[in-house]
Design an enzyme around this catalytic site. Structure first.
Site, PDB file in Angstrom:
ATOM      1  N   HIS A 113       0.552  -1.262  -0.491  1.00 49.65           N
ATOM      2  CA  HIS A 113       0.554   0.025   0.415  1.00 49.65           C
ATOM      3  C   HIS A 113       0.856   1.519  -0.007  1.00 49.65           C
ATOM      4  CE1 HIS A 113      -2.858   2.765   2.324  1.00 49.65           C
ATOM      5  NE2 HIS A 113      -2.795   3.052   0.969  1.00 49.65           N
ATOM      6  N   CYS A 116      -0.612   0.346   9.746  1.00 51.44           N
ATOM      7  CA  CYS A 116      -0.762   1.466   9.488  1.00 51.44           C
ATOM      8  C   CYS A 116      -1.737   1.532   8.340  1.00 51.44           C
ATOM      9  CB  CYS A 116       0.174   2.013   8.257  1.00 51.44           C
ATOM     10  SG  CYS A 116       1.586   2.587   8.226  1.00 51.44           S
ATOM     11  N   HIS A 117      -2.388   1.597   7.834  1.00 50.78           N
ATOM     12  CA  HIS A 117      -3.824   1.687   7.181  1.00 50.78           C
ATOM     13  C   HIS A 117      -4.716   0.005   7.309  1.00 50.78           C
ATOM     14  CE1 HIS A 117      -0.929   4.222   5.861  1.00 50.78           C
ATOM     15  NE2 HIS A 117      -2.073   5.143   5.643  1.00 50.78           N
ATOM     16  N   GLY A 118      -4.131  -1.483   8.118  1.00 43.54           N
ATOM     17  CA  GLY A 118      -5.163  -1.981   7.968  1.00 43.54           C
ATOM     18  C   GLY A 118      -5.098  -3.470   6.896  1.00 43.54           C
ATOM     19  N   PRO A 164      -6.486  -1.803   2.165  1.00 44.48           N
ATOM     20  CA  PRO A 164      -5.706  -0.640   0.859  1.00 44.48           C
ATOM     21  C   PRO A 164      -5.678  -1.578   0.028  1.00 44.48           C
ATOM     22  CG  PRO A 164      -5.691  -0.363   2.689  1.00 44.48           C
ATOM     23  CD  PRO A 164      -5.864  -1.748   3.748  1.00 44.48           C
TER      24      PRO A 164
END
Lengths: 177, 415, 258
Positions: A122, A141-143, A156
């Protein structure tokens, strides 16, 4: 007649002059272009960096279910010795379910050893091991959730974790890069 | 061709009304009326601009790899030479470039002196030039320290110690300069910072230099005022191409050094890493400082030597008023011309002596040469203006009152 | 203009060459023919390979070469050993690595990216082991001495059995014709058959001195061949460009009386 001759002569003159200017101009431009190259190239990885571009890893101390992280080209590389269950889990996944379909066989050279670049596809964070909904890796950080084959399952990140070039020098040593 | 720039498109007009930058460049670099009789000695302005830009660009990329640390500087320079892609080329261009810069600036100054380009109304151009030269000296000196070789270290030691000649505050000043009690890594880091800054100051002064030049316009070999139109041609293409031609010839010599003799202008001691416990046997500055180094050593007193060396450059700023002649060009100054050549030879002799040990005959010669250097400006320049009977000046550069012979010689020189 | 510039430059050169040996305490070194001299000169691979052997077997017991890595021995323009050869050569040396998982430093065989292993842990150790005279690093030695390769070559061969009358030598100082004041702290190290060349070349003193000097010339200037190769093209390009500009300039000024 005379006037025509004059015009012809003038034309020829102009052409010859233009040719000279054009040649000089383009010749200068080519030189300037060539001159730019060293100034651009100097920012590429230098010889001492390239010399470190391959790393040899001793696999013997790693027990099943353990993984190590080594630094290769400034990036972490995960080397995981997978358990039977993890391998089975990775191989059993239906390709249709995956955002970035890849079989487990194409991602490993020997099923026991999973070697991959530990950088989330990502935005470049480092995923945490033995975490996430798929028992693999989880990027804080963003799962993004990765499975036991390092494939993206949820979140993501667009792609599976990258597999670097590596070779088995013998049963207990791999060379990455 | 020589018409002023007129913006054509709507966009160009819109921009030009708000920021007439194209008009500015067009006026100063394209249409600028330039005397048509400039010879090749006038091409060094362009060559010097090229040198400055070359030094800035190569310096910028070298700074991407260089490490300004006393323990790492030497090895980082060798890393550039060995590992960085084309690093050897960039460093050799930068190191040789300093020498080429000084060759060009000395010739540029010699040209101004010969043709009287420092005289009214061009005094300020000349004075700005002297400041540019001063900054060049400082920049080159600091740059030479950065590889942190033996000559870097001991050159820095000797030159910074000059400040200890200042009465009362000497030690305080040197300690302040060093940031230590001797030359060390602290000095290296601050020299690197200043070495990076100064070229941009030079660049700013160069813009002022050209601005000031474009008020009265160029001087010319005849040293007389020109009539616009009749005596001038637009800068582009006439002088653009001529300057580039001279530049390319200059670059051939430059490339000859860079590719085939890159270390000949340097000193072998600078390939030995700095060692604060051992001084090299002969400390010599870079060749372009040798004349001033000879002046420094000619005075048998520490403070006196420093003052003499600084004065040797500072006095240049005053020559617009030291020269009492009404005639600019040495072409029409038969007597002064001879002293001009004596000065040039004197300067070269000083350079030679700067590389010799300061003993015996060398020291005596050094003192004589130093004496003449100052006498030339203080005595010869003011006096000759009164004594000399200049040759008759031409009415204009288009119709020079020249004899057949001179005309022939002139056309030969131009071709 | 060119002529004056040339005079000026040759004067500069004469300044530099004159003070290189101006001290007067030194003899002019021998001037053998080097393959890497001149605008087109290149190194000879076999010579550099033998030179590396002399360095490793003779010089490296006292002199470091800190700026070189084993990988340099493979690179173009150098000795150009094969990667396999150099890996084996590097593996004969040990370097300190670590710390390992227990926080301990350990020794491992050197690999391509390692720097040449130094004979000394630090300068002090080198100094004390050699009677106070530290054997200098040889990486850029050829560029660090006036006279360069000629000087080093001469120095290696400049020892004589008999010390002439009138010269007294302190302990640990040796007579050498080409050294400063004819005195040097390094004993003679180049002896006939001091190495057994792998390529079968007879290891005479002259041969060994030549080979190792060539090797040091390469190590001081590893990009020499690339530099000359590019330089040749650049100069030819500039000469052609100057001709083109000359005619362009002439054409532009044709209609201007001046």
């Amino acid at each position: 007649m005379d006037t025509k001759k004059d015009i012809d002569a003038a034309d020829a003159k102009v052409t010859r002059r233009d040719f000279l200017y054009l040649t000089t101009g383009s010749f200068t431009a080519v030189g300037a272009g060539a001159l730019a190259w060293p100034f651009i190239s100097q920012m590429n990885p230098d010889a001492s960096v390239k010399a470190l571009a391959s790393t040899e890893v001793d696999l013997s101390p790693i027990m099943p279910g353990q993984s190590i992280t080594i630094l290769w080209r400034g990036k972490p590389v995960f080397v995981r010795r997978r358990t039977e269950e993890e391998i089975a889990e990775a191989q059993a996944v239906e390709q249709i379910d995956l955002p970035d379909p890849e079989t487990d066989e194409t991602r490993v050279q020997k099923p026991e050893w999973l070697v991959m670049v530990g950088v989330c596809t990502h935005l470049g964070c480092i995923p945490l091991g033995n975490k996430g909904e798929y028992n693999g890796w989880f990027c804080p950080c963003h799962g993004s959730h990765y499975d036991t084959s390092g494939r993206i399952r949820k979140g993501p990140a667009p792609k599976n974790l990258e597999i670097p070039n590596y070779v088995f020098l013998n049963d207990n040593t791999i060379k990455i890069g | 061709m020589s018409d002023d720039y007129q913006p054509q498109s709507a966009v160009a007009k819109w921009i030009d009304k708000r920021l007439p930058i194209v008009t500015l460049f067009s006026g100063h670099l394209m249409q600028f009326p330039t005397p048509k009789n400039l010879n090749y000695w006038w091409t060094f302005g362009g060559i010097l601009t090229f040198c400055l830009i070359t030094q800035i660009i190569t310096g910028l990329v070298l700074a991407m790899h260089y490490i300004a640390d006393a323990n790492l500087a030497f090895a980082s320079v060798e890393h550039i030479m060995r590992d960085v892609n084309y690093g050897w080329l960039l460093r050799y261009i930068h190191a040789t470039g300093a020498s080429m810069f000084f060759i060009a600036v000395y010739l540029h100054m010699a040209r101004s002196l010969f043709y009287g380009s420092y005289k009214e109304p061009r005094e300020l151009i000349w004075i700005i030039g002297v400041f540019i030269f001063l900054l060049m000296v400082a920049t080159a000196f600091m740059g030479y320290v950065l590889p942190w070789g033996q000559m870097s270290f001991w050159g820095a030691t000797v030159i910074t110690n000059l400040f200890s000649a200042v009465p009362f505050f000497g030690e305080a000043i040197t300690n302040w300069l060093w940031g230590d009690y001797s030359v060390s890594g602290a000095l290296l880091t601050r020299f690197f910072t200043l070495h990076y800054l100064m070229p941009f100051l030079i660049f700013g002064l160069v813009i002022l230099h050209i601005w000031a030049l474009h008020v009265p316009g160029n001087n010319n070999p005849e040293g007389i005022d020109v009539v616009k139109g009749q005596d001038t041609v637009p800068f582009h293409p006439h002088y653009v191409v001529k300057d580039v031609l001279a530049l390319v010839v200059f670059m051939i010599i430059f490339a000859g050094f860079v590719f085939f003799s890159p270390n000949i202008l340097g000193h072998s001691d600078n390939y030995i890493q700095a060692n604060p416990l051992q001084t090299p046997e002969h400390i010599v500055p870079e060749w372009y400082f040798l004349p001033f180094y000879a002046i420094l050593r000619a005075i048998p007193d520490k403070l006196g030597g420093v003052i003499a060396m600084v004065s040797a450059i500072a006095i240049l700023a005053f020559i617009p008023w030291l020269d009492s002649s009404k005639v600019r060009s040495c072409k029409y100054r038969p007597l002064y011309r001879q002293f001009y050549w004596i000065l040039i030879i004197d300067f070269i002799v000083l350079g030679y002596l700067g590389a010799q040990p300061a003993t015996g005959i060398y020291l005596i010669l050094g003192r004589l040469a130093t004496l003449y250097y100052f006498l030339h400006f203080i005595l010869v320049m003011p006096l000759i203006g009164y004594i000399e009977k200049p040759k008759p000046l031409p009415k204009s550069i288009s119709e020079p009152v020249l004899s057949k012979e001179e005309q022939l010689a002139k056309s030969g020189q131009m071709a | 203009m060119l002529k004056i510039k040339n005079i000026f430059l040759s004067l500069l050169l004469s300044i530099f060459t004159s003070f290189a040996f101006a001290a007067g305490e030194m003899h002019e070194p021998m001037h053998p023919d080097w393959s890497f001299q001149g605008p087109l000169g290149k190194f000879e691979r076999a010579e550099l390979q033998r030179g590396y052997q002399v360095y490793t077997e003779v010089c490296s017991s006292c002199h470091s070469m800190d700026l070189l890595s084993y990988r340099n021995l493979i690179q173009e323009g150098g000795p150009e050993f094969s990667e396999k050869q150099v890996k084996a050569m590097a593996a004969m040396f040990e370097v300190e690595a670590g710390p390992d998982a227990d926080g301990e430093m350990f020794m491992r065989p050197a690999i391509l990216s390692d720097k040449f292993v130094s004979p000394w842990k630090n300068e002090q150790e080198g100094r004390i082991s050699n009677g106070g005279a530290y054997p200098p690093d040889l990486s850029v030695m050829v560029k660090a001495r006036p006279g360069g390769a000629d000087y080093l070559y001469s120095l290696l061969l400049g020892y004589e059995d008999e010390t002439p009358e009138g010269i007294t030598l302190d302990d640990g100082v040796y007579y050498n014709i080409y050294a400063k004041n004819q005195k040097i702290a390094m004993p003679q190290v180049i002896y006939e058959d001091g190495v057994e060349y792998t390529d079968g070349t007879a290891a005479t003193e002259v041969q060994m001195a030549r080979d190792v000097t060539a090797f040091l010339a390469w190590s001081a200037e590893p990009k020499l061949e690339e530099r000359k190769r590019i330089g040749f093209k650049v100069i030819i390009y500039l000469i052609i460009l100057s001709f083109l500009l000359y005619f362009t300039n002439k054409r532009i000024w044709k209609d201007t009386s001046h």
